[in-house]
Design an enzyme around this catalytic site. Structure first.
Site: not given
Ligand code: GLN
Length: 479
Positions: A80, A155, A179
């Site tokens: 990532k 994400s 995420s």
């Molecule tokens: N959907 C969560 C957020 O937007 C996940 C973020 C993450 O795990 N990086 O905060």
């Protein structure tokens, strides 16, 4: 070559040992597929053609000399783009870091480099990992390979799409509040959020450090276990990293799940869940019973509130963490300003997108004045309460099971203007493991109109083996 791209890590490792194909041939095959598919999918932000071919050649040379380093030597993977790789752009899908080249490797990347794994490139994400469908990426969203009108999750949506579309054999993601798990569910793959501290965070661009975890995305449970075994190491460069009991991952898969106590979380039924997800969840419970597990119910009264706790804590930490991107220490700097303050304001206004600004603003607000007591400190207390409820739940069970999200991948654009609401609805499923640091895994459990749904298992700290055993049986039985 293209038909072998679906194979598991052990199958590739086996073929590399037998000389059926070389790492260079395998890497070339992945790169060719990336070149033909990525312009449409947008799973990768950066494809590292040259360094990947070089690493593959080196792996083949080692093997020819009899110096191969183990299962991962020569296996192509993706990371990532909030994980640092020396010499490659580290953009976090933000304009702020559009042209930033990392001078060093994240510890997990350097562990994989030492193991001989071949890095194919850097995958798309929501800007600074904030979001649920990569729609906040400065480089445009990654598409879901199963239905390109839909998001691949977020994400770590680029990593999930890359694994699902056979554009790498496994991928690293990061999981702050779901995420890794939610995009894994949306793309029909395995996503592991390891125990907090099991994988070093050094070189992972921080979003909310008390929650951030590098995670593993793969096609099979076994692949996930192989990568965890290789990467879970105490790292002197990350003072929060722990020594993972790697030996606990040894041992074969038990014949069935007799003796395993699995608890369903009662409050899940109070949440907004699609009909398909509800059915998939109860079918998974039935299958677990058939496999010999003891399935019971447990109460986590704070579950419905957990997303709010996650939201407050993660935003507060993000507001402090992202202060370094000010056009001086890190990040782009705008031209034509008359004062230092104007330079900060303009650089940050231009460099960050809306979702990131929203989080920073909310985080700064709840760390100031009376809000600090009313919101931030309350959230910390709630986090302690959630931990207490989980400890109680684990006194009578080995694994908790709940859906990974409320339903299958949504259509791109559907939530764009209401990201806040999207979180309220879906982040609630992932918040328990994030706030407690307990490991969790998402696996595909069913499909509705060809779109996958995920089920999530949460385990005790450092007991990933139990998660793998249950997930492997469940996946096999459900298929
Ligand atoms: N959907 C969560 C957020 O937007 C996940 C973020 C993450 O795990 N990086 O905060």
């Amino acid at each position: 070559m293209s038909e072998i791209l679906k194979r598991s890590i052990s199958e590739h490792a086996d073929s590399l040992v037998k000389g059926e194909y070389s790492s260079l041939e395998l890497t070339r095959a992945f790169l060719e597929r990336i070149d033909s598919t990525n312009p449409e999918l947008n799973a990768y932000i950066t494809v590292a053609h040259e360094s990947a071919l070089k690493e593959a050649r080196e792996s083949d040379e080692r093997r020819a000399r009899g110096d191969a380093r183990g299962t991962l030597d020569g296996i192509p993977y993706a990371a990532k783009d909030n994980i640092a790789v020396r010499g490659l752009r580290l953009s976090c899908a933000s304009r702020m870091l559009e042209n930033y080249i990392s001078p060093y490797d994240a510890s997990v990347v350097s562990i994989l480099r030492d193991a001989g794994a071949v890095l194919l490139g850097k995958t798309n994400l929501d800007e600074f990992a904030m979001g649920t469908g990569t729609e906040s990426s400065y480089f445009g969203r990654a598409k879901n390979p199963l239905d390109t009108d839909r998001v691949s999750g977020g994400s770590s949506g680029g990593s999930a799409a890359a694994v699902a579309a056979d554009l790498c054999s496994f991928a690293l993601g990061s999981d702050t509040g779901g995420s890794v798990r939610q995009p894994a569910a949306f793309c029909g793959i395995i996503g592991l959020r390891p125990t907090y501290s099991a994988l070093s965070r050094m070189g992972l661009v921080g979003f909310a450090p008390s929650l951030d975890t590098i995670g593993i995305m793969s096609r099979t449970v076994d692949d996930c276990s192989i990568v965890l075994r290789a990467t879970a190491k105490r790292d002197a460069l990350d003072s929060t990293s722990a020594q993972f009991p790697t030996k606990s991952l040894d041992g074969i898969l038990p014949r069935d799940l007799r003796g395993k106590r699995i608890a369903l979380v009662r409050e899940v039924m109070e949440l907004d869940i699609s009909e398909g997800q509800r059915i998939a969840h109860s079918r998974a419970a039935d299958v677990l019973r058939e496999l010999g597990a003891e399935v019971s119910e447990v109460s986590i009264p704070s579950l419905p509130a957990s997303y709010a706790v996650y939201y407050a804590i993660s935003s507060a930490e993000a507001s402090s963490n992202l202060a370094r991107f000010d056009g001086v220490r890190y990040g782009m700097r705008t031209e034509g300003m008359e004062s230092l303050e104007e330079m900060y304001v303009k650089s940050r206004s231009l460099g960050f997108g809306n979702e990131v600004k929203r989080r920073i603003t909310f985080g700064a607000l709840i760390l100031s004045g009376d809000y600090k007591k009313d919101i931030y400190e309350n959230a910390l207390r709630m986090r302690a309460r959630i931990n207490f409820e989980l400890t109680k739940a684990f006194s009578a069970s080995d694994v908790l099971m709940l859906p990974t999200s409320s339903g299958y991948a949504y259509k791109a654009g559907d939530l764009k203007d209401e990201l806040f609401d999207a979180h309220l609805k879906d982040d609630v499923f992932c918040a328990l493991s994030s706030l407690s640091g307990l490991p969790s895994i998402s696996l595909p459990c069913s499909t509705v109109r060809k779109l996958p749904l995920g089920i999530q298992l949460i385990g005790r700290a450092f007991e990933e083996k139990t998660l793998f055993d249950v997930a492997a049986h469940l996946q096999c039985a459900l298929n």
